[in-house]
Design a protein around this motif. Sequence first.
Motif, PDB file in Angstrom:
ATOM      1  N   ALA A   7       6.596  10.980   4.784  1.00 40.86           N
ATOM      2  CA  ALA A   7       5.254  11.031   4.209  1.00 40.86           C
ATOM      3  C   ALA A   7       4.878   9.679   3.601  1.00 40.86           C
ATOM      4  CB  ALA A   7       5.172  12.131   3.158  1.00 40.86           C
ATOM      5  N   LEU A   8       5.835   9.032   2.916  1.00 35.07           N
ATOM      6  CA  LEU A   8       5.567   7.708   2.346  1.00 35.07           C
ATOM      7  C   LEU A   8       5.283   6.692   3.449  1.00 35.07           C
ATOM      8  CD1 LEU A   8       8.203   7.505  -0.540  1.00 35.07           C
ATOM      9  CD2 LEU A   8       5.723   7.647  -0.772  1.00 35.07           C
ATOM     10  N   ASN A   9       6.037   6.753   4.543  1.00 34.94           N
ATOM     11  CA  ASN A   9       5.801   5.849   5.671  1.00 34.94           C
ATOM     12  C   ASN A   9       4.403   6.074   6.246  1.00 34.94           C
ATOM     13  OD1 ASN A   9       8.370   4.855   5.350  1.00 34.94           O
ATOM     14  ND2 ASN A   9       9.251   6.021   7.036  1.00 34.94           N
ATOM     15  N   LEU A  10       3.999   7.337   6.309  1.00 30.28           N
ATOM     16  CA  LEU A  10       2.676   7.681   6.826  1.00 30.28           C
ATOM     17  C   LEU A  10       1.571   7.124   5.920  1.00 30.28           C
ATOM     18  CD1 LEU A  10       1.810   9.267   9.313  1.00 30.28           C
ATOM     19  CD2 LEU A  10       1.583  11.282   7.891  1.00 30.28           C
ATOM     20  N   LEU A  11       1.833   7.089   4.604  1.00 28.43           N
ATOM     21  CA  LEU A  11       0.858   6.503   3.678  1.00 28.43           C
ATOM     22  C   LEU A  11       0.657   5.022   3.982  1.00 28.43           C
ATOM     23  CD1 LEU A  11       1.824   8.085   0.232  1.00 28.43           C
ATOM     24  CD2 LEU A  11      -0.135   8.626   1.666  1.00 28.43           C
ATOM     25  N   GLY A  12       1.736   4.335   4.328  1.00 27.32           N
ATOM     26  CA  GLY A  12       1.636   2.923   4.701  1.00 27.32           C
ATOM     27  C   GLY A  12       0.775   2.748   5.943  1.00 27.32           C
ATOM     28  N   LEU A  13       0.976   3.620   6.919  1.00 26.77           N
ATOM     29  CA  LEU A  13       0.162   3.576   8.143  1.00 26.77           C
ATOM     30  C   LEU A  13      -1.305   3.845   7.835  1.00 26.77           C
ATOM     31  CD1 LEU A  13       2.170   5.477  10.908  1.00 26.77           C
ATOM     32  CD2 LEU A  13       1.354   3.138  10.987  1.00 26.77           C
ATOM     33  N   ALA A  14      -1.562   4.837   6.996  1.00 26.34           N
ATOM     34  CA  ALA A  14      -2.934   5.188   6.632  1.00 26.34           C
ATOM     35  C   ALA A  14      -3.616   4.024   5.915  1.00 26.34           C
ATOM     36  CB  ALA A  14      -2.944   6.436   5.751  1.00 26.34           C
ATOM     37  N   THR A  15      -2.846   3.303   5.089  1.00 29.52           N
ATOM     38  CA  THR A  15      -3.395   2.143   4.390  1.00 29.52           C
ATOM     39  C   THR A  15      -3.854   1.091   5.394  1.00 29.52           C
ATOM     40  OG1 THR A  15      -1.870   2.526   2.552  1.00 29.52           O
ATOM     41  CG2 THR A  15      -2.894   0.352   2.679  1.00 29.52           C
ATOM     42  N   ARG A  16      -2.984   0.796   6.360  1.00 31.81           N
ATOM     43  CA  ARG A  16      -3.328  -0.215   7.360  1.00 31.81           C
ATOM     44  C   ARG A  16      -4.490   0.243   8.244  1.00 31.81           C
ATOM     45  NH1 ARG A  16       2.012  -0.581   6.647  1.00 31.81           N
ATOM     46  NH2 ARG A  16       2.783   0.526   8.459  1.00 31.81           N
ATOM     47  N   LEU A  20      -7.041   5.310   3.550  1.00 36.56           N
ATOM     48  CA  LEU A  20      -6.487   5.665   2.249  1.00 36.56           C
ATOM     49  C   LEU A  20      -7.340   5.049   1.151  1.00 36.56           C
ATOM     50  CD1 LEU A  20      -3.748   7.023   1.190  1.00 36.56           C
ATOM     51  CD2 LEU A  20      -3.050   4.693   0.727  1.00 36.56           C
ATOM     52  N   ILE A  21      -7.745   5.862   0.193  1.00 34.04           N
ATOM     53  CA  ILE A  21      -8.508   5.378  -0.967  1.00 34.04           C
ATOM     54  C   ILE A  21      -7.555   5.368  -2.154  1.00 34.04           C
ATOM     55  CG2 ILE A  21     -10.470   5.848  -2.482  1.00 34.04           C
ATOM     56  CD1 ILE A  21     -11.343   5.234   0.362  1.00 34.04           C
ATOM     57  N   THR A  22      -7.574   4.285  -2.943  1.00 37.15           N
ATOM     58  CA  THR A  22      -6.652   4.186  -4.072  1.00 37.15           C
ATOM     59  C   THR A  22      -7.433   3.985  -5.362  1.00 37.15           C
ATOM     60  OG1 THR A  22      -6.431   1.780  -3.889  1.00 37.15           O
ATOM     61  CG2 THR A  22      -4.889   3.114  -2.612  1.00 37.15           C
ATOM     62  N   GLY A  23      -6.839   4.432  -6.448  1.00 37.84           N
ATOM     63  CA  GLY A  23      -7.450   4.270  -7.757  1.00 37.84           C
ATOM     64  C   GLY A  23      -8.142   5.541  -8.212  1.00 37.84           C
ATOM     65  N   GLU A  24      -8.183   5.720  -9.521  1.00 44.04           N
ATOM     66  CA  GLU A  24      -8.709   6.958 -10.104  1.00 44.04           C
ATOM     67  C   GLU A  24     -10.201   7.147  -9.834  1.00 44.04           C
ATOM     68  OE1 GLU A  24      -9.173   8.897 -14.553  1.00 44.04           O
ATOM     69  OE2 GLU A  24      -7.615   7.405 -14.217  1.00 44.04           O
ATOM     70  N   LYS A  70       5.052   6.349  -9.578  1.00 44.06           N
ATOM     71  CA  LYS A  70       4.151   5.219  -9.325  1.00 44.06           C
ATOM     72  C   LYS A  70       4.844   4.194  -8.427  1.00 44.06           C
ATOM     73  CE  LYS A  70       1.787   5.129 -13.758  1.00 44.06           C
ATOM     74  NZ  LYS A  70       1.606   4.394 -15.000  1.00 44.06           N
ATOM     75  N   ALA A  71       6.121   3.936  -8.697  1.00 48.24           N
ATOM     76  CA  ALA A  71       6.858   2.925  -7.934  1.00 48.24           C
ATOM     77  C   ALA A  71       6.942   3.302  -6.458  1.00 48.24           C
ATOM     78  CB  ALA A  71       8.257   2.750  -8.520  1.00 48.24           C
ATOM     79  N   GLU A  72       7.222   4.576  -6.176  1.00 48.80           N
ATOM     80  CA  GLU A  72       7.329   5.025  -4.777  1.00 48.80           C
ATOM     81  C   GLU A  72       5.989   4.902  -4.054  1.00 48.80           C
ATOM     82  OE1 GLU A  72      10.773   8.454  -4.928  1.00 48.80           O
ATOM     83  OE2 GLU A  72       8.857   8.894  -5.874  1.00 48.80           O
ATOM     84  N   LEU A  73       4.915   5.351  -4.706  1.00 50.65           N
ATOM     85  CA  LEU A  73       3.585   5.266  -4.092  1.00 50.65           C
ATOM     86  C   LEU A  73       3.177   3.805  -3.896  1.00 50.65           C
ATOM     87  CD1 LEU A  73       1.637   8.068  -6.006  1.00 50.65           C
ATOM     88  CD2 LEU A  73       2.473   8.143  -3.654  1.00 50.65           C
ATOM     89  N   SER A  74       3.418   2.986  -4.916  1.00 54.40           N
ATOM     90  CA  SER A  74       3.040   1.581  -4.843  1.00 54.40           C
ATOM     91  C   SER A  74       3.794   0.850  -3.737  1.00 54.40           C
ATOM     92  CB  SER A  74       3.303   0.892  -6.186  1.00 54.40           C
ATOM     93  OG  SER A  74       2.522   1.495  -7.191  1.00 54.40           O
ATOM     94  N   GLN A  75       5.066   1.144  -3.613  1.00 52.40           N
ATOM     95  CA  GLN A  75       5.865   0.496  -2.567  1.00 52.40           C
ATOM     96  C   GLN A  75       5.380   0.934  -1.179  1.00 52.40           C
ATOM     97  OE1 GLN A  75      10.058   1.323  -2.634  1.00 52.40           O
ATOM     98  NE2 GLN A  75      10.506  -0.190  -1.059  1.00 52.40           N
ATOM     99  N   ALA A  76       5.000   2.189  -1.039  1.00 52.34           N
ATOM    100  CA  ALA A  76       4.563   2.708   0.261  1.00 52.34           C
ATOM    101  C   ALA A  76       3.282   2.033   0.741  1.00 52.34           C
ATOM    102  CB  ALA A  76       4.360   4.217   0.188  1.00 52.34           C
ATOM    103  N   ILE A  77       2.374   1.715  -0.193  1.00 49.88           N
ATOM    104  CA  ILE A  77       1.077   1.161   0.226  1.00 49.88           C
ATOM    105  C   ILE A  77       0.952  -0.339  -0.040  1.00 49.88           C
ATOM    106  CG2 ILE A  77      -0.090   3.365  -0.071  1.00 49.88           C
ATOM    107  CD1 ILE A  77      -1.351   2.134  -2.640  1.00 49.88           C
ATOM    108  N   GLY A  78       1.915  -0.913  -0.749  1.00 53.03           N
ATOM    109  CA  GLY A  78       1.893  -2.352  -0.990  1.00 53.03           C
ATOM    110  C   GLY A  78       0.998  -2.788  -2.136  1.00 53.03           C
ATOM    111  N   LYS A  79       0.536  -1.850  -2.948  1.00 51.12           N
ATOM    112  CA  LYS A  79      -0.292  -2.150  -4.128  1.00 51.12           C
ATOM    113  C   LYS A  79       0.148  -1.240  -5.261  1.00 51.12           C
ATOM    114  CE  LYS A  79      -4.334  -2.199  -1.254  1.00 51.12           C
ATOM    115  NZ  LYS A  79      -5.505  -1.421  -0.988  1.00 51.12           N
ATOM    116  N   GLY A  80      -0.005  -1.704  -6.483  1.00 47.59           N
ATOM    117  CA  GLY A  80       0.344  -0.867  -7.625  1.00 47.59           C
ATOM    118  C   GLY A  80      -0.730   0.171  -7.906  1.00 47.59           C
ATOM    119  N   ARG A  81      -0.492   1.412  -7.542  1.00 51.13           N
ATOM    120  CA  ARG A  81      -1.480   2.474  -7.748  1.00 51.13           C
ATOM    121  C   ARG A  81      -0.815   3.759  -8.244  1.00 51.13           C
ATOM    122  NH1 ARG A  81      -4.184  -1.368  -7.178  1.00 51.13           N
ATOM    123  NH2 ARG A  81      -6.067  -1.636  -5.925  1.00 51.13           N
ATOM    124  N   THR A  82      -1.609   4.578  -8.943  1.00 52.72           N
ATOM    125  CA  THR A  82      -1.135   5.854  -9.478  1.00 52.72           C
ATOM    126  C   THR A  82      -1.748   7.030  -8.729  1.00 52.72           C
ATOM    127  OG1 THR A  82      -1.067   4.776 -11.630  1.00 52.72           O
ATOM    128  CG2 THR A  82      -0.900   7.152 -11.634  1.00 52.72           C
TER     129      THR A  82
END
Length: 101
Positions: A7-16, A20-24, A70-82
Amino acid sequence: MTNEQKALNLLGLATRAGKLITGEDLTLKQVRSQQAKVVLIAKDASENTQKKISDKCQYYNIPYTVQYSKAELSQAIGKGRTILCLTDSGFAKKIRELLSI
């Protein structure tokens, strides 16, 4: 590889792919307009943030999960996000299957 890792790998793909929308604030906007298909909230986000996002998701009937740090999500997408949300139904469907949401 576990389903959580897939699922984390898929988040990276979705980002590229730009699905994927990030931020509150941006996520809340997507939830209100019902463009969000799945919302991911970091488990170490503040209680206030978790409650605000989860309440909105429940109100608009959008699936969400509080499962990664936060660390897992941030690493998956390459940006610091919650807070993240997927706007593509294909990616969202696969994430829901992998995480049993």
